[in-house]
Design an enzyme around this catalytic site. Structure first.
Site, mmCIF file in Angstrom:
data_model
loop_
_atom_site.group_PDB
_atom_site.id
_atom_site.type_symbol
_atom_site.label_atom_id
_atom_site.label_comp_id
_atom_site.label_asym_id
_atom_site.label_seq_id
_atom_site.Cartn_x
_atom_site.Cartn_y
_atom_site.Cartn_z
ATOM 1 C CG ASP A 127 44.769 16.425 33.517
ATOM 2 O OD1 ASP A 127 43.691 15.842 33.688
ATOM 3 O OD2 ASP A 127 45.585 16.101 32.622
ATOM 4 C CB SER A 128 43.304 13.094 36.753
ATOM 5 O OG SER A 128 43.554 12.654 35.425
ATOM 6 C CB CYS A 158 41.620 17.625 32.170
ATOM 7 S SG CYS A 158 40.737 16.106 32.603
ATOM 8 C CG ASN A 159 39.493 16.288 26.362
ATOM 9 O OD1 ASN A 159 39.496 17.429 25.924
ATOM 10 N ND2 ASN A 159 40.287 15.347 25.880
ATOM 11 C CB THR A 160 37.367 14.049 32.388
ATOM 12 O OG1 THR A 160 37.535 12.912 31.526
ATOM 13 C CG2 THR A 160 36.409 13.689 33.511
ATOM 14 C CB CYS A 216 43.564 11.579 25.826
ATOM 15 S SG CYS A 216 44.288 11.426 27.483
ATOM 16 C CB THR A 217 45.101 16.822 27.746
ATOM 17 O OG1 THR A 217 44.766 16.213 29.007
ATOM 18 C CG2 THR A 217 43.909 17.621 27.252
ATOM 19 C CG HIS A 218 47.509 11.854 29.844
ATOM 20 N ND1 HIS A 218 46.365 12.470 30.295
ATOM 21 C CD2 HIS A 218 48.108 11.330 30.948
ATOM 22 C CE1 HIS A 218 46.277 12.321 31.608
ATOM 23 N NE2 HIS A 218 47.322 11.644 32.025
#
Length: 255
Positions: A7-8, A70-72, A177-179
């Protein structure tokens, strides 16, 4: 047995923490990309290249399973990662929990970043999974960024703002959002009593374990280590991760 998560930023922590709780012997390779974050605003070829680079490094470290929490990354690079690693390596993506929310709620709000809220990706997910449920998007301005900084005050302000803009009467809120699950309790506290909250972290972790078990991969030889790559460089979880239970759980375990 090594599972790699990509993930970012800190959005990989909720799924990683669920894997730690459910199967503590798993060795984890966590790839974050603070130099390139956020990914949601970047061109698709750039994101694909970034994710593939992290996947290749994970394979070099011995990863037998790759997770994109991560969705993106999932919508942009999932199929490219599967092509890179081949059929022998399970690759698990992430989709916001719209379908389970729609199964039990007549009205749902999706909390997500501004970019995701305005995206064709989210519109397509709603069209595919809402199944007649009324859905509204709520852009959570600054929430993911505040989480990545470990800025709890900023995150709480963003949560309060998003809650104020969530329509009265919604029965469920999907964390898109996974955050956001890192502050699940705080989000619940900001919403009216009785509103259900849905996120995908536990489901992705359990799907990962199902894929591991189906592949008959021996997990008993793992030692529960955590290895971290920061924009391609060996490193450690950022200090901001310590602001969250999931970060403290993972940060307490060192390779």
């Amino acid at each position: 047995m090594i599972v790699a998560l990509i993930d970012s930023g800190l959005g990989l922590l909720p799924t990683s923490a669920w894997l730690r709780r459910l199967r503590p012997e798993l060795d984890l390779v966590l790839s974050l990309d603070p130099d390139g974050a956020p990914w949601g605003l970047k061109p698709a070829p750039w994101v694909i290249d970034r994710v593939l680079g992290a996947a290749a490094r994970s394979l070099d470290r011995g990863a037998e399973v790759i997770v994109l929490p991560c969705n993106t990354a999932s919508v942009t690079a999932l199929e490219h990662v599967r092509e890179l690693v081949g059929p022998g390596i399970p690759v698990i993506g992430t989709v916001p929990a719209i379908k389970p929310a729609a199964a039990v709620c007549e009205s749902v709000a999706i909390w997500a970043t501004a970019a995701t809220t305005a995206s064709r990706y989210q519109a397509d997910l709603i069209a595919e999974f809402a199944d007649g449920t009324e859905v509204v998007g709520v852009a959570c301005h600054g929430l993911a960024d505040a989480i990545d900084r470990g800025d709890r005050a900023g995150a709480l302000a963003a949560i309060s703002d998003a809650a104020a803009r969530t329509p009265d009467g919604v029965q469920g809120v999907v964390l898109g959002c996974t955050h956001y699950p890192l502050l699940r309790d705080e989000i619940v506290a900001a919403l009216p009593e009785g509103v259900l909250l849905f996120d995908s972290a536990e489901a992705v972790a359990r799907q990962t374990l199902r894929r591991i078990d189906a592949a008959e991969i021996d997990t008993s030889v793992g030692s529960g280590t955590v290895e971290v790559f920061v924009s391609g460089r060996p490193g450690s979880l950022p200090s901001s991760a310590e602001a969250f239970d999931a970060g403290r759980l993972l940060g307490a375990i060192r390779a």
